[in-house]
Design a protein around this motif. Structure first.
Motif, short mmCIF file in Angstrom:
data_model
loop_
_atom_site.label_atom_id
_atom_site.label_comp_id
_atom_site.label_asym_id
_atom_site.label_seq_id
_atom_site.Cartn_x
_atom_site.Cartn_y
_atom_site.Cartn_z
N ALA A 144 -0.27 -7.52 32.21
CA ALA A 144 -1.20 -8.59 31.85
C ALA A 144 -1.29 -8.73 30.33
O ALA A 144 -1.30 -9.84 29.78
N ILE A 145 -1.33 -7.59 29.64
CA ILE A 145 -1.36 -7.60 28.18
C ILE A 145 -0.02 -8.10 27.63
O ILE A 145 0.03 -8.82 26.62
N CYS A 146 1.07 -7.73 28.32
CA CYS A 146 2.39 -8.24 27.91
C CYS A 146 2.40 -9.77 27.94
O CYS A 146 2.85 -10.42 27.00
N GLY A 147 1.89 -10.35 29.01
CA GLY A 147 1.85 -11.81 29.13
C GLY A 147 0.96 -12.46 28.09
O GLY A 147 1.29 -13.51 27.53
N GLN A 160 1.00 -13.25 34.13
CA GLN A 160 0.67 -14.65 33.88
C GLN A 160 -0.83 -14.90 33.82
O GLN A 160 -1.28 -15.83 33.16
N ILE A 161 -1.61 -14.08 34.50
CA ILE A 161 -3.07 -14.17 34.33
C ILE A 161 -3.43 -13.85 32.89
O ILE A 161 -4.23 -14.54 32.25
N GLY A 162 -2.83 -12.79 32.36
CA GLY A 162 -3.06 -12.46 30.95
C GLY A 162 -2.59 -13.57 30.03
O GLY A 162 -3.27 -13.91 29.05
N VAL A 217 -1.92 -25.66 29.85
CA VAL A 217 -0.86 -24.65 29.80
C VAL A 217 -1.28 -23.41 30.59
O VAL A 217 -0.47 -22.77 31.27
N SER A 218 -2.58 -23.09 30.55
CA SER A 218 -3.09 -21.94 31.30
C SER A 218 -2.89 -22.12 32.80
O SER A 218 -2.54 -21.18 33.51
N VAL A 219 -3.14 -23.34 33.28
CA VAL A 219 -2.91 -23.61 34.71
C VAL A 219 -1.44 -23.37 35.04
O VAL A 219 -1.11 -22.76 36.07
#
Length: 435
Positions: free
Chosen positions: A255-258, A382-384, A66-68
């Protein structure tokens, strides 16, 4: 009304004498497309337990796949926005839908974890990344002047609507017929949307001989511009905006939002609820209900963005989200208690309400490069999310529950609120940055 061939030279932009402005047709098709993209992206959260039970893959391994997906969903976004400038919105979005269909359909043949990474991670990740929030910024930036914030909120809410439509259906199908049927269904729906995109989406209002909705005399918004290089432009914009502190404040907060939405709640809420004895269909229904209230919350956020300082909105959204995450571990139970209903309603209203003010701040600070700049800000989102999707899975494997993950996310939201408060306002008169 007959649509002109995209290969023909664009006629001079004029106002239509009667009938709905074509901008609303383009926005409607974009809304349907975004519904599908959101639904496709949310499917792995429902399939996590079925995949774990059939293949024995750990939550961390599935979370890594899922991270990918979510990482590519973000990293592809700025390039997709630039490619829309180079090749056109229709071509990019139609190609993305085909990739999603291929990635989802091929999962029915997988037997190894790396194949999940390749199909749902790589192919679907690239596909949904090409139809992510920079797509919203491109549509609203080209087609709307008046009510731009509201339309941004409506299109952003399509993500919630997709989650609402797909999650209960996918969960019920996976429970009754196994996870392969939902995968095939996603592939079929992705292909079904392609004709709508090809028939009704146009790249610029001037391609149809009209101006952007609400454009005044002398306003060149919506006029076709000369195509520029896709990847080169995306990287050039990054090099330019990265020199400005506001970019890093927006990117860090997003990033924190994601991490606190797609990465954590979106990926692991169903599994966490299952740990406390709640049936998967019930928890998936709750997650879908988040989508119901997200529609209202995001549209309201778009309306507020047209009227209230976007910085103050972000401070409020992140602060309240952090508080709700801190109390979430106490709310899980086999049955849905009133306190959980309250959390679902509140979290739904706040889910992606951050998008309209963030888009507005990117447009305010980065001008014509705003959509591509927002693509990079969204990449950080999305990185987050990718870090949270993997990290929460590993926390679950090591600790046996998700409690620590919720607490970390709550603390990070407080950091995002502080970062948003540090953004300085840009003067509408001369473009100078002021306190």
């Amino acid at each position: 009304m007959r649509l002109p061939d995209p290969g023909q030279s664009a006629p001079a932009a004029t106002a239509l004498p009667r009938g709905p402005h074509p901008a609303w047709i383009v926005a409607a098709v974009a809304f349907v497309t975004l519904i599908g993209a959101a639904g496709f992206r949310s499917v792995p959260s429902v399939l996590m337990n079925p995949l774990h039970e059939e293949f024995g893959w750990s939550h961390g391994t599935i979370g890594a796949a899922v991270s990918v997906n979510v990482l590519l969903y973000g990293l592809i976004s700025p390039f997709a926005a630039a490619l829309m400038d180079r090749f056109g919105i229709r071509r990019v979005v139609a190609s993305a839908l085909v990739l999603i269909a291929a990635g989802s359909g091929l999962t029915v043949f997988m037997t190894q974890a790396w194949q999940l990474m390749l199909t749902w991670g790589l192919l679907v990740g690239i596909g949904v990344g090409s139809m992510s929030m920079p797509f919203v910024a491109t549509i609203t930036g080209r087609w709307f002047v008046r009510q731009r914030g509201l339309v941004t909120g409506v299109l952003t809410a399509a993500g919630a609507t997709g989650q609402l439509v797909f999650l209960p259906l996918i969960s019920a199908l996976a429970t009754e017929h196994g996870w392969r049927l939902p995968a095939v269904l996603v592939a079929a729906i992705a292909l079904a949307v392609v004709p709508l995109v090809l028939l009704f989406i146009r790249d610029f209002p001037s391609d149809m001989g009209v101006t952007a909705y609400g454009a005044g005399p002398g306003d060149d918004t919506g006029m076709r511009t000369r195509a520029t290089g896709g990847a080169a432009r995306a990287l050039t914009v990054l090099a330019t905006v990265a020199r400005k502190p506001v970019f890093w404040l927006l990117a860090g907060g997003f990033a924190i939002c994601g991490a606190s939405t797609n990465g954590l709640i979106g990926t692991h809420f169903v599994s966490a609820a299952h740990d406390h004895g709640m049936p998967a269909t019930t928890s998936a229904g709750l997650l879908a209900l988040v989508g119901v209230f997200d529609v209202a919350g995001t549209i309201a956020s778009g309306w507020l963005t047209d009227r209230v300082d976007s910085r103050y909105l972000l401070v409020g959204y992140y602060s309240l989200r952090g508080l709700s995450l801190l109390i979430l571990p106490m709310l899980f139970a086999p049955e849905v208690e009133p306190s959980m209903w309250a959390f679902i309603i509140f979290y739904g209203l706040d889910w992606i309400a951050t998008v309209p003010p963030t888009v507005a701040l990117c447009r305010e600070h980065f001008g014509v490069d705003g959509p591509v700049a927002f693509g990079w800000v969204f990449a950080s989102h999305q990185i987050g999310a990718a870090v949270a999707a993997s990290g929460a899975g590993f926390i679950r494997d090591i600790q046996g529950d998700y409690d620590l993950a919720w607490l970390i996310a709550g603390g990070l939201c407080a950091v995002a609120a502080i970062m948003s408060a540090c953004i300085r306002r840009r003067s509408p008169v001369d473009g100078a940055v002021v306190a």
